[in-house]
Write an enzyme that holds these catalytic residues in place. Structure first.
Site, mmCIF file in Angstrom:
data_model
loop_
_atom_site.group_PDB
_atom_site.id
_atom_site.type_symbol
_atom_site.label_atom_id
_atom_site.label_comp_id
_atom_site.label_asym_id
_atom_site.label_seq_id
_atom_site.Cartn_x
_atom_site.Cartn_y
_atom_site.Cartn_z
ATOM 1 N N TYR A 141 6.025 -22.689 -29.276
ATOM 2 C CA TYR A 141 6.282 -22.300 -27.729
ATOM 3 C C TYR A 141 6.462 -20.914 -27.423
ATOM 4 O O TYR A 141 6.924 -20.241 -28.228
ATOM 5 C CB TYR A 141 7.884 -23.082 -27.607
ATOM 6 N N ASP A 236 4.766 -13.642 -31.171
ATOM 7 C CA ASP A 236 5.741 -13.879 -30.347
ATOM 8 C C ASP A 236 7.074 -13.930 -31.091
ATOM 9 O O ASP A 236 7.323 -14.741 -31.708
ATOM 10 C CB ASP A 236 5.625 -15.179 -29.801
ATOM 11 N N LYS A 264 15.438 -12.762 -25.365
ATOM 12 C CA LYS A 264 16.766 -12.381 -25.064
ATOM 13 C C LYS A 264 17.742 -11.680 -26.152
ATOM 14 O O LYS A 264 18.609 -11.147 -25.881
ATOM 15 C CB LYS A 264 17.533 -13.923 -25.028
HETATM 16 N N1 HOZ Z 1 13.646 -23.910 -24.564
HETATM 17 C C1 HOZ Z 1 14.611 -23.191 -25.234
HETATM 18 C C2 HOZ Z 1 14.920 -23.010 -26.313
HETATM 19 N N2 HOZ Z 1 13.801 -22.882 -27.261
HETATM 20 C C3 HOZ Z 1 16.026 -23.388 -24.367
HETATM 21 C C4 HOZ Z 1 16.557 -22.707 -23.328
HETATM 22 C C5 HOZ Z 1 17.656 -22.971 -22.755
HETATM 23 O O1 HOZ Z 1 17.911 -24.207 -22.112
HETATM 24 O O2 HOZ Z 1 18.533 -21.907 -22.623
#
Ligand code: HOZ
Length: 433
Positions: A141, A236, A264
């Site tokens: 992802y 990534d 983040k």
């Molecule tokens: N898809 C995000 C984790 N791989 C989640 C993001 C979120 O809901 O904060």
């Protein structure tokens, strides 16, 4: 306040009641928690119930919630204005910090999220190589930019939409999909698309189909293939950056990437992302070069203050990584012995402080194997653990994050709960899997 009432209100004004799909807890068949605060290794819902947190905001809270240095640093700048849309000293400091810590990064561009970083990195790879196609891996992802929502992991996989609606065929056609840990699948794509591939993007440790480590030499071979075909290798590192070790996956596996993307973690929890690489490539980015990318909130002063504080703590206290790894190893070993004792078929993958527990007897090292996990069983496990006060990712296809604030006591409590919960699940299934 009643969580369910708030959820109903949320559903009226936000799709699914949330601002990011996995949070809706759909994959675990229950209503989401609404969080009011967090501290150290704990988070609290709006009814003040305490949970031991292994989501850690999906990774950035590597030091735990509310680390005093980060809070202090934000408090120091917050009175000076929240956004200027103009350069600040802290942006330069952040650039100096990252390029001095991470191998092979000469220049960096700050953005606001991992998605933005990846989207820009892909444009940069295309602009630099003057080629269109990108190889990604099934189940990896890379945020929600159109070209990466092809066979994607994380929420897309959790909610059974690995190929999102709204992505045009033209865009999807430029994304080629290989099999994680299978170098021959990458070789084949290079052969079939000779001279057309701009780059290969990979999560060096896949952490959005659960946690799947790269096989020995897989990343090295990927590097060789990219060199042979004059394509760029994009790591990534939204999840692995500053987490596996201070220099991220490049240092951990001693493999050089051409472009690296961050999210983040470099904002200490504030909305931040970045992409960086060697000078010659980064000089293609506007205003130096012809690859355009911009943003008013890029390098935001509050986010920079938080991020710099977090990175400095990590840089100056390398023993942090030893402690987190030790705690994560205890969890890994604990899960494994519980499973062995109960004869419960699970696969536990761990790299550093990232852990993936799959409900399958298979050895999970790619997307197909990850999908053999019994997601119904995971949902039950999640819900029982939550009742015990342990907050895990509300999906089989995410990671478990250990932070510096997790204590030995936290780990032992987690294992006690896991033993009880897995034992109950075993009895429920009468030992049949
Ligand atoms: N898809 C995000 C984790 N791989 C989640 C993001 C979120 O809901 O904060």
């Amino acid at each position: 306040m009643d969580l369910n009432v708030l959820y109903e209100r949320g559903k009226k004004v936000m799709p699914g009641g949330v601002n990011s799909p996995v949070r809706a807890f759909k994959a675990v068949g229950t209503n989401p928690l609404f969080i009011s605060k967090a501290n150290g290794s704990k988070i609290y819902d709006i009814d003040n119930n305490e949970y031991l947190d292994y989501v850690c905001s999906w990774g950035p809270m590597i030091l735990g919630h509310n680390h005093p240095k980060i809070v202090e640093s934000i408090m120091d700048v917050i009175h000076n204005g929240l956004s200027f849309g103009a350069p600040t000293e802290n942006e330069v400091l952040m650039g100096e910090l990252i390029t001095s810590i991470v191998p092979y990064i000469d220049m960096i561009r700050m953005v606001n999220s991992g998605t933005e970083a990846v989207m820009s990195a892909i444009r940069l790879a295309r602009g630099y190589t003057k080629r269109d196609k990108i190889i990604k891996f099934e189940g990896c992802y890379h945020g929600h930019c159109d070209s990466m929502l092809v066979k994607a992991g994380s929420g897309a996989l959790t909610l059974s939409t690995p190929d999102s609606l709204g992505v045009t065929e033209g865009t999807a056609n430029d994304t080629l999909v290989a099999v994680y840990n299978d170098i021959s699948s990458v070789e084949k794509l290079f052969t079939q698309n000779e001279g057309q591939i701009a780059g290969v993007i990979i999560e060096p440790v896949a952490a959005n189909m659960g946690v799947v480590p790269p096989r020995k030499e897989f990343l090295e071979k990927l590097r060789e293939l990219c060199d042979k075909n004059n394509a760029l290798l994009i790591f990534d590192e939204v999840i692995t950056g500053f987490r596996l070790c201070i220099g991220g996956a490049q240092e951990f596996y001693n493999v050089k990437a051409d472009i690296v993307t961050y999210g983040k973690i470099i904002g200490g929890g504030m909305p931040v992302g970045a992409y960086g690489g060697r000078r010659e490539i980064m000089e293609c980015v506007s205003p130096l070069g012809g690859v355009y990318q911009a943003g008013t909130l890029s390098g935001n002063p509050v986010a920079m203050a938080a991020g710099i504080a977090q990175l400095k703590v990590l840089k100056e206290n390398r023993e942090i990584y030893d402690k987190i790894d030790t705690m994560a190893k205890k969890l890994e070993n604990g899960f494994k012995s519980i499973a062995e004792e109960l004869k419960f078929p699970i696969c536990v993958n761990r790299v550093g402080s990232l852990i993936g527990v799959f409900f399958t007897k298979e050895k999970v090292d790619n997307f197909e194997m990850a999908k053999t996990s019994n997601t119904e069983l995971y949902a039950k496990y999640f819900n029982y653990m939550l009742k015990e006060g342990i907050y895990l990712a509300p999906s089989q296809f995410e990671a478990m994050f250990v932070s510096y604030s997790h204590t030995e006591e936290d780990i032992l409590r987690t294992l006690d709960c896991a033993k009880k919960v897995l034992g109950n699940l075993y009895n429920l299934r009468k030992g049949v899997f």
